[in-house]
Design an enzyme around this catalytic site. Structure first.
Site, PDB file in Angstrom:
ATOM      1  N   SER A 124       1.075  -1.063   0.307  1.00 63.72           N
ATOM      2  CA  SER A 124      -0.234  -0.262   0.115  1.00 63.72           C
ATOM      3  C   SER A 124       0.878   1.694  -0.308  1.00 63.72           C
ATOM      4  O   SER A 124       1.999   1.197   0.501  1.00 63.72           O
ATOM      5  CB  SER A 124      -0.703  -0.342   1.170  1.00 63.72           C
ATOM      6  OG  SER A 124      -1.466   1.138   1.912  1.00 63.72           O
ATOM      7  N   TYR A 149      -2.300  -0.538  11.000  1.00 68.85           N
ATOM      8  CA  TYR A 149      -1.970  -1.127   9.312  1.00 68.85           C
ATOM      9  C   TYR A 149      -1.175  -0.913   8.822  1.00 68.85           C
ATOM     10  O   TYR A 149      -0.558  -2.152   8.031  1.00 68.85           O
ATOM     11  CB  TYR A 149      -3.219  -1.089   8.753  1.00 68.85           C
ATOM     12  CG  TYR A 149      -3.286  -1.036   7.426  1.00 68.85           C
ATOM     13  CD1 TYR A 149      -4.048  -2.142   7.073  1.00 68.85           C
ATOM     14  CD2 TYR A 149      -2.997   0.060   6.599  1.00 68.85           C
ATOM     15  CE1 TYR A 149      -4.531  -3.059   5.369  1.00 68.85           C
ATOM     16  CE2 TYR A 149      -3.853  -0.442   5.316  1.00 68.85           C
ATOM     17  CZ  TYR A 149      -3.727  -1.822   4.487  1.00 68.85           C
ATOM     18  OH  TYR A 149      -4.268  -2.107   3.064  1.00 68.85           O
ATOM     19  N   LYS A 153       2.168  -3.696   6.863  1.00 66.49           N
ATOM     20  CA  LYS A 153       2.182  -3.892   5.637  1.00 66.49           C
ATOM     21  C   LYS A 153       4.207  -3.594   5.746  1.00 66.49           C
ATOM     22  O   LYS A 153       4.615  -4.109   4.649  1.00 66.49           O
ATOM     23  CB  LYS A 153       1.972  -2.570   4.365  1.00 66.49           C
ATOM     24  CG  LYS A 153       0.058  -2.677   4.345  1.00 66.49           C
ATOM     25  CD  LYS A 153      -0.039  -4.025   2.963  1.00 66.49           C
ATOM     26  CE  LYS A 153      -1.299  -4.391   3.707  1.00 66.49           C
ATOM     27  NZ  LYS A 153      -1.977  -5.572   2.438  1.00 66.49           N
TER      28      LYS A 153
HETATM   29  P1  NAD Z   1     -10.890  -7.029   1.280  1.00 68.83           P
HETATM   30  O1  NAD Z   1     -11.185  -7.062   2.385  1.00 68.83           O
HETATM   31  O2  NAD Z   1     -12.120  -7.274   0.243  1.00 68.83           O
HETATM   32  O3  NAD Z   1     -10.435  -8.426   0.986  1.00 68.83           O
HETATM   33  C1  NAD Z   1      -9.212  -9.390   1.811  1.00 68.83           C
HETATM   34  C2  NAD Z   1      -9.752 -10.813   1.469  1.00 68.83           C
HETATM   35  O4  NAD Z   1      -8.937 -11.156   2.254  1.00 68.83           O
HETATM   36  C3  NAD Z   1     -11.313 -10.710   2.481  1.00 68.83           C
HETATM   37  O5  NAD Z   1     -12.336 -11.303   1.153  1.00 68.83           O
HETATM   38  C4  NAD Z   1     -11.437 -11.126   3.361  1.00 68.83           C
HETATM   39  O6  NAD Z   1     -12.306 -12.305   3.652  1.00 68.83           O
HETATM   40  C5  NAD Z   1      -9.794 -12.374   3.395  1.00 68.83           C
HETATM   41  N1  NAD Z   1      -8.598 -12.980   4.550  1.00 68.83           N
HETATM   42  C6  NAD Z   1      -8.506 -11.091   5.540  1.00 68.83           C
HETATM   43  N2  NAD Z   1      -7.530 -12.762   6.761  1.00 68.83           N
HETATM   44  C7  NAD Z   1      -8.376 -14.034   5.834  1.00 68.83           C
HETATM   45  C8  NAD Z   1      -7.208 -15.042   6.570  1.00 68.83           C
HETATM   46  N3  NAD Z   1      -6.570 -14.947   7.386  1.00 68.83           N
HETATM   47  N4  NAD Z   1      -7.245 -15.959   5.970  1.00 68.83           N
HETATM   48  C9  NAD Z   1      -7.854 -16.148   4.770  1.00 68.83           C
HETATM   49  N5  NAD Z   1      -9.041 -14.775   4.184  1.00 68.83           N
HETATM   50  C10 NAD Z   1      -8.382 -13.912   4.902  1.00 68.83           C
HETATM   51  O7  NAD Z   1      -9.732  -6.181   1.128  1.00 68.83           O
HETATM   52  P2  NAD Z   1      -9.476  -5.442  -0.768  1.00 68.83           P
HETATM   53  O8  NAD Z   1      -9.441  -4.042  -0.446  1.00 68.83           O
HETATM   54  O9  NAD Z   1      -9.949  -6.428  -1.359  1.00 68.83           O
HETATM   55  O10 NAD Z   1      -7.722  -5.132  -0.014  1.00 68.83           O
HETATM   56  C11 NAD Z   1      -6.588  -6.683  -0.030  1.00 68.83           C
HETATM   57  C12 NAD Z   1      -5.588  -6.384   0.082  1.00 68.83           C
HETATM   58  O11 NAD Z   1      -4.914  -5.194  -0.663  1.00 68.83           O
HETATM   59  C13 NAD Z   1      -4.779  -6.184   1.502  1.00 68.83           C
HETATM   60  O12 NAD Z   1      -3.936  -6.935   2.261  1.00 68.83           O
HETATM   61  C14 NAD Z   1      -5.470  -4.536   1.674  1.00 68.83           C
HETATM   62  O13 NAD Z   1      -4.257  -4.576   3.064  1.00 68.83           O
HETATM   63  C15 NAD Z   1      -4.676  -3.953   0.403  1.00 68.83           C
HETATM   64  N6  NAD Z   1      -4.316  -2.798   0.063  1.00 68.83           N
HETATM   65  C16 NAD Z   1      -5.797  -2.451   0.144  1.00 68.83           C
HETATM   66  C17 NAD Z   1      -6.265  -1.090  -0.235  1.00 68.83           C
HETATM   67  C18 NAD Z   1      -7.748  -0.451  -0.329  1.00 68.83           C
HETATM   68  O14 NAD Z   1      -7.984   0.434  -0.205  1.00 68.83           O
HETATM   69  N7  NAD Z   1      -9.114  -0.879  -0.754  1.00 68.83           N
HETATM   70  C19 NAD Z   1      -5.082  -0.488  -0.391  1.00 68.83           C
HETATM   71  C20 NAD Z   1      -3.785  -0.664  -0.127  1.00 68.83           C
HETATM   72  C21 NAD Z   1      -3.649  -1.781  -0.397  1.00 68.83           C
HETATM   73  N1  UFG Z   2     -12.918  11.770   2.976  1.00 66.06           N
HETATM   74  C1  UFG Z   2     -13.779  12.123   3.355  1.00 66.06           C
HETATM   75  N2  UFG Z   2     -14.968  11.908   3.108  1.00 66.06           N
HETATM   76  C2  UFG Z   2     -15.089  11.069   4.562  1.00 66.06           C
HETATM   77  C3  UFG Z   2     -14.413   9.581   3.345  1.00 66.06           C
HETATM   78  C4  UFG Z   2     -13.132  10.323   3.291  1.00 66.06           C
HETATM   79  O1  UFG Z   2     -13.311  13.767   3.582  1.00 66.06           O
HETATM   80  O2  UFG Z   2     -16.297  10.170   4.437  1.00 66.06           O
HETATM   81  C5  UFG Z   2     -11.502  12.304   2.724  1.00 66.06           C
HETATM   82  C6  UFG Z   2     -10.088  11.662   3.782  1.00 66.06           C
HETATM   83  O3  UFG Z   2     -10.009  12.033   5.227  1.00 66.06           O
HETATM   84  C7  UFG Z   2      -9.120  11.412   2.358  1.00 66.06           C
HETATM   85  C8  UFG Z   2     -10.055  11.108   1.228  1.00 66.06           C
HETATM   86  O4  UFG Z   2     -11.437  11.706   1.383  1.00 66.06           O
HETATM   87  O5  UFG Z   2      -8.206  13.473   2.284  1.00 66.06           O
HETATM   88  C9  UFG Z   2      -9.770  10.362   0.997  1.00 66.06           C
HETATM   89  O6  UFG Z   2      -9.629   9.215   1.940  1.00 66.06           O
HETATM   90  P1  UFG Z   2      -9.514   7.263   1.547  1.00 66.06           P
HETATM   91  O7  UFG Z   2      -9.937   6.788   3.444  1.00 66.06           O
HETATM   92  O8  UFG Z   2     -10.519   6.622   0.267  1.00 66.06           O
HETATM   93  O9  UFG Z   2      -8.278   7.144   1.340  1.00 66.06           O
HETATM   94  P2  UFG Z   2      -6.840   7.178   2.039  1.00 66.06           P
HETATM   95  O10 UFG Z   2      -6.162   8.111   1.671  1.00 66.06           O
HETATM   96  O11 UFG Z   2      -6.937   8.005   3.508  1.00 66.06           O
HETATM   97  O12 UFG Z   2      -6.490   6.023   2.636  1.00 66.06           O
HETATM   98  C10 UFG Z   2      -6.347   4.502   1.487  1.00 66.06           C
HETATM   99  C11 UFG Z   2      -7.028   3.083   1.908  1.00 66.06           C
HETATM  100  C12 UFG Z   2      -5.342   2.942   2.797  1.00 66.06           C
HETATM  101  C13 UFG Z   2      -4.387   2.732   2.316  1.00 66.06           C
HETATM  102  C14 UFG Z   2      -3.950   3.853   1.601  1.00 66.06           C
HETATM  103  C15 UFG Z   2      -2.933   3.818   0.581  1.00 66.06           C
HETATM  104  O13 UFG Z   2      -8.361   3.415   2.833  1.00 66.06           O
HETATM  105  O14 UFG Z   2      -6.034   1.207   3.588  1.00 66.06           O
HETATM  106  O15 UFG Z   2      -5.061   4.975   0.870  1.00 66.06           O
HETATM  107  O16 UFG Z   2      -3.530   3.446  -0.216  1.00 66.06           O
HETATM  108  F1  UFG Z   2      -3.536   2.521   2.946  1.00 66.06           F
END
Ligand code: NAD
Ligand code: UFG
Length: 336
Positions: A124, A149, A153
């Site tokens: 991330s 969190y 990573k």
């Molecule tokens: P998500 O929660 O939708 O998907 C994660 C999946 O992993 C879920 O289906 C959950 O049931 C499963 N899971 C969790 N723990 C487990 C375990 N111990 N064994 C088996 N399955 C398990 O999340 P996502 O948004 O699809 O994110 C996927 C990955 O990308 C995550 O590692 C997250 O940290 C990373 N990531 C997400 C974002 C974002 O904004 N969505 C940004 C940066 C990184």
């Molecule tokens: N925001 C609002 N109102 C809301 C929700 C969000 O103003 O109701 C703003 C936040 O304060 C931020 C921007 O919208 O300024 C984006 O917020 P997000 O929560 O959508 O995204 P972030 O950049 O904070 O974080 C996301 C994921 C993290 C990841 C990060 C970088 O949630 O898990 O991107 O990949 F680590």
């Protein structure tokens, strides 16, 4: 290739599964469904017209994981499984270290024991913490996350590098996602947050459909042109294609490689709200609230390394993201 997707029923994993299958790969999903639903597997099947092999498993159970990988003749893994809510990780850090580190170490053990040599990891942009410079490139300091969190990573990236040092035949891609958003064009797959969405785009769609009364913009006094925070929103379909490109790269025996996956374009919160209203013809009630602790003012990537080395580039815009997220919300108003 036959590819294991840990957490493959989740938001990013499910879109990636569809993309991999459409590129001719076989996928096997392992997920404990702690943050997803089994119906997602049916949706992937419907979209791709294939039967999906999947196993309900907490992947910290290494013995069972090894058995699945052996029986399924897995050749590569994409590791999505983990917990991802920043606020929750501050309240319950031990659970985050347990699940995120435990699942990663377990997968590593399974891979080493079966000599599975290719791994893509969902990292991330959060690893960059307070950005050293903007745009963020892969050389920027990545040791400074603002919450547990993010620290999981950073630690997992290090664990994977150490594993590769001890097993030089392994190839690992660390993909640092910026802000994934949007949904599958079909409206059958999308982000399905439990409770109040943490992220901006799902919050917007829930306001538009009337599930939430208003959007609270978290501060408009940041040092940005309109005072709201700037992020690099990447369409989940572009992100899914990025995984296919990373897998192709691993087959060139590249060792450990790291890529930022984003568009290179920053959008402020107010710009996202305008793009949403423009592309969906919906009005969003909103007001300005206080800053959210831990938010950095500006985060977007220089995407050129991925473009050069993976031959991958994001092609979809913030309007595409808003349109597809809204379509998904309308198709599935109550979630999966
Ligand atoms: P998500 O929660 O939708 O998907 C994660 C999946 O992993 C879920 O289906 C959950 O049931 C499963 N899971 C969790 N723990 C487990 C375990 N111990 N064994 C088996 N399955 C398990 O999340 P996502 O948004 O699809 O994110 C996927 C990955 O990308 C995550 O590692 C997250 O940290 C990373 N990531 C997400 C974002 C974002 O904004 N969505 C940004 C940066 C990184
Ligand atoms: N925001 C609002 N109102 C809301 C929700 C969000 O103003 O109701 C703003 C936040 O304060 C931020 C921007 O919208 O300024 C984006 O917020 P997000 O929560 O959508 O995204 P972030 O950049 O904070 O974080 C996301 C994921 C993290 C990841 C990060 C970088 O949630 O898990 O991107 O990949 F680590």
């Amino acid at each position: 290739m036959k590819i294991l997707l840990t957490g493959g029923a989740g938001y990013i994993g499910s879109h990636t599964a569809v993309e991999l299958i459409s590129e001719g790969h076989d996928v096997v999903i392992v997920d404990d469904f702690s943050n997803s639903k089994e119906v997602v597997i049916n949706r992937i099947s419907e979209i791709t017209g294939t039967q999906i092999s999947y196993h309900r498993l907490d992947i910290r159970d290494t013995e069972t994981l090894v058995g699945i990988c052996r029986d399924e003749a897995i050749e590569a893994a994409i590791h999505f499984a983990g917990l991802k809510a920043v606020g929750e990780s501050v309240e319950d850090p031990l659970r985050y270290y347990d699940v995120n580190l435990g699942s990663s170490v377990s997968l590593c053990k399974a891979m080493v024991s079966l000599n599975i040599r290719h791994l893509v990891f969902s990292s991330s942009a959060t690893v960059y913490g307070e950005p050293e410079r903007i745009p963020l490139d892969e050389e920027c300091r990545a040791s400074d996350a603002a919450n547990p969190y993010g620290r999981t990573k950073i630690i997992i990236e290090q664990i994977l590098k150490d594993m590769q040092l001890a097993n030089p035949d392994m190839n690992i891609a660390l993909l640092r996602y910026f802000n994934p958003a949007g949904a599958h064009l079909s409206g059958k797959l999308g982000e399905d947050p439990t409770g109040i969405p943490n992220n901006l785009v799902p919050f917007l769609t829930q306001v538009a459909i009337g599930k939430r009364s208003e959007l609270v913009i978290n501060g408009d006094d940041y040092p940005t042109p309109d005072g709201t925070c700037i992020r690099d929103y990447i369409h989940v379909q572009d992100l899914a294609r990025g995984h296919v490109a990373a897998l192709a790269k691993l087959r060139s025996d590249c060792g450990v490689v790291t890529y930022n996956l984003g568009t290179g374009q920053g959008q402020s919160v107010k710009e996202v709200v305008s793009a949403f209203e423009r592309s969906t013809n919906q009005h969003l009630n909103r007001r300005i609230g206080p800053r959210r602790p831990g938010d950095v003012p500006v985060s977007y990537t220089d995407p050129s390394l991925a473009e050069r080395e993976l031959n991958w580039k994001a092609t979809l815009t913030i309007e595409d993201i808003c349109r597809d997220a809204w379509h998904w919300q309308q198709e599935t108003p109550g979630g999966y």
